[in-house]
Design a protein around this motif. Structure first.
Motif, short mmCIF file in Angstrom:
data_model
loop_
_atom_site.label_atom_id
_atom_site.label_comp_id
_atom_site.label_asym_id
_atom_site.label_seq_id
_atom_site.Cartn_x
_atom_site.Cartn_y
_atom_site.Cartn_z
N GLU A 85 13.46 23.54 69.06
CA GLU A 85 13.26 22.54 70.12
C GLU A 85 12.73 23.15 71.42
OE1 GLU A 85 16.89 20.40 70.71
OE2 GLU A 85 16.97 19.64 68.65
N LEU A 86 12.53 24.46 71.43
CA LEU A 86 12.06 25.10 72.65
C LEU A 86 10.58 24.78 72.90
CD1 LEU A 86 13.64 28.65 72.33
CD2 LEU A 86 14.31 26.86 73.93
N PRO A 87 10.23 24.20 74.03
CA PRO A 87 8.81 23.97 74.35
C PRO A 87 8.14 25.27 74.74
CG PRO A 87 10.19 23.27 76.16
CD PRO A 87 11.14 23.68 75.06
N THR A 88 6.83 25.29 74.66
CA THR A 88 6.08 26.49 75.05
C THR A 88 5.15 26.24 76.25
OG1 THR A 88 4.37 25.96 73.42
CG2 THR A 88 6.14 27.45 72.73
N THR A 89 4.96 24.99 76.59
CA THR A 89 4.19 24.64 77.78
C THR A 89 4.78 23.36 78.36
OG1 THR A 89 2.58 23.26 76.59
CG2 THR A 89 2.03 25.60 76.88
N SER A 90 4.31 23.01 79.53
CA SER A 90 4.72 21.76 80.17
C SER A 90 3.58 21.32 81.08
CB SER A 90 6.00 21.96 80.97
OG SER A 90 5.74 22.75 82.13
N PRO A 91 3.58 20.07 81.54
CA PRO A 91 2.55 19.67 82.50
C PRO A 91 2.55 20.56 83.74
CG PRO A 91 3.65 17.74 81.62
CD PRO A 91 4.41 18.92 81.11
N GLU A 92 3.74 20.99 84.15
CA GLU A 92 3.83 21.85 85.35
C GLU A 92 3.24 23.22 85.10
OE1 GLU A 92 6.72 18.60 85.54
OE2 GLU A 92 6.42 20.17 84.04
N SER A 93 3.47 23.79 83.89
CA SER A 93 2.90 25.12 83.61
C SER A 93 1.38 25.05 83.49
CB SER A 93 3.52 25.72 82.35
OG SER A 93 2.99 25.17 81.16
N VAL A 94 0.88 23.94 82.99
CA VAL A 94 -0.57 23.74 82.92
C VAL A 94 -1.16 23.67 84.33
CG1 VAL A 94 -2.41 22.15 82.22
CG2 VAL A 94 -0.50 22.62 80.65
N ALA A 95 -0.50 22.91 85.20
CA ALA A 95 -0.98 22.78 86.58
C ALA A 95 -0.87 24.10 87.33
CB ALA A 95 -0.18 21.70 87.30
N LEU A 96 0.24 24.82 87.14
CA LEU A 96 0.42 26.11 87.79
C LEU A 96 -0.65 27.09 87.34
CD1 LEU A 96 1.96 28.19 89.48
CD2 LEU A 96 3.51 28.50 87.53
N SER A 97 -0.93 27.13 86.05
CA SER A 97 -1.96 28.00 85.51
C SER A 97 -3.32 27.68 86.15
CB SER A 97 -2.05 27.83 84.00
OG SER A 97 -3.18 28.47 83.47
N LYS A 98 -3.65 26.43 86.18
CA LYS A 98 -4.94 26.01 86.73
C LYS A 98 -5.08 26.40 88.19
CE LYS A 98 -7.72 21.81 87.43
NZ LYS A 98 -7.76 20.33 87.20
N ASP A 99 -4.02 26.17 88.96
CA ASP A 99 -4.11 26.43 90.39
C ASP A 99 -4.03 27.92 90.73
OD1 ASP A 99 -4.46 23.76 90.80
OD2 ASP A 99 -2.40 23.35 91.39
N LEU A 100 -3.31 28.70 89.94
CA LEU A 100 -3.33 30.15 90.14
C LEU A 100 -4.72 30.71 89.87
CD1 LEU A 100 0.07 31.33 88.64
CD2 LEU A 100 -0.64 31.54 91.02
N LYS A 101 -5.37 30.20 88.84
CA LYS A 101 -6.72 30.66 88.54
C LYS A 101 -7.67 30.34 89.70
CE LYS A 101 -6.24 30.33 83.52
NZ LYS A 101 -6.62 29.56 82.30
#
Length: 208
Positions: free
Chosen positions: A153-169
């Motif tokens: 049941e462990l997720p590997t991504t989330s909407p927040e991790s996608v947004a964080l990744s995009k904005d760090l880049k």
């Protein structure tokens, strides 16, 4: 819930293992002493300082494609090689430092990841006028956290991790994909990925 046919005598139906100290941990943290100590004392605890956040971000990038146990065993060598992850020092690394790191068998010698660490150190410095790396990362904290009962049941991504990744880049960081950022978020307590039956669930002080 019925137990699995291959479930060990000290394993609960939800997949946690009861240690000799009577505490419940996931299988990955139940046997190796180094991983067990990391799980019991570090994983999922808040990291709010710049140096600590830069270290976690860097090591999560180096972990990509490898086991965390490998990185954890090499962490003392990483700290020595990367000036204890002080961003100002790493940002000053030159070609001689790069060659030194590539020749250092005690760390992971991956030229792209080494160059990423140096580049991310400069990006970390560049974030200071806007509050710094730690505040930037924590600004993506979600409103809720998962409550996994099993490893499946462990997720590997989330909407927040996608947004964080995009904005760090956008801010010049590299090797900060959504999966890597979700691993970072779980490592620093932004989400609580301790299994519900684990003795560590809810111990970060962030999630109840």
């Amino acid at each position: 819930m019925r137990g699995r046919p291959d479930m060990g005598a000290d394993e609960t139906p939800d997949g946690v293992i009861i240690g000799d100290d009577g505490l419940a941990r996931p299988a990955w943290a139940a046997s190796d002493p180094l991983m067990r100590d990391y799980y019991d004392t570090e994983w999922g605890m808040p990291v709010t300082d710049e140096r600590g956040m830069f270290e976690r971000l860097t090591l999560e990038a180096f972990q990509s494609g490898l086991s965390w146990a490998t990185i954890l065993r090499k962490r003392p060598a990483f700290r020595h090689a990367f000036a204890d992850f002080e961003p100002d020092a790493v940002a000053r690394f030159d070609d001689a430092d790069f060659d030194r790191l590539m020749a250092d068998a005690a760390i992971v010698r991956n030229k792209l990841k080494i160059r990423a660490a140096i580049r991310n150190a400069q990006a970390t410095i560049d974030l200071r006028p806007d509050g710094g790396l730690a505040d930037f990362v924590w600004s993506y904290r979600p409103e809720t956290t998962p409550a996994p009962r099993t490893m499946d049941e462990l997720p590997t991504t989330s909407p927040e991790s996608v947004a964080l990744s995009k904005d760090l880049k956008k801010r010049g960081f590299v090797f900060v994909g959504p999966t890597t950022m979700y691993a970072l978020m779980s490592a620093i307590g932004m989400v609580d990925l301790h299994l519900v039956d684990s003795h560590r669930r809810g111990t970060s002080g962030i999630w109840r």
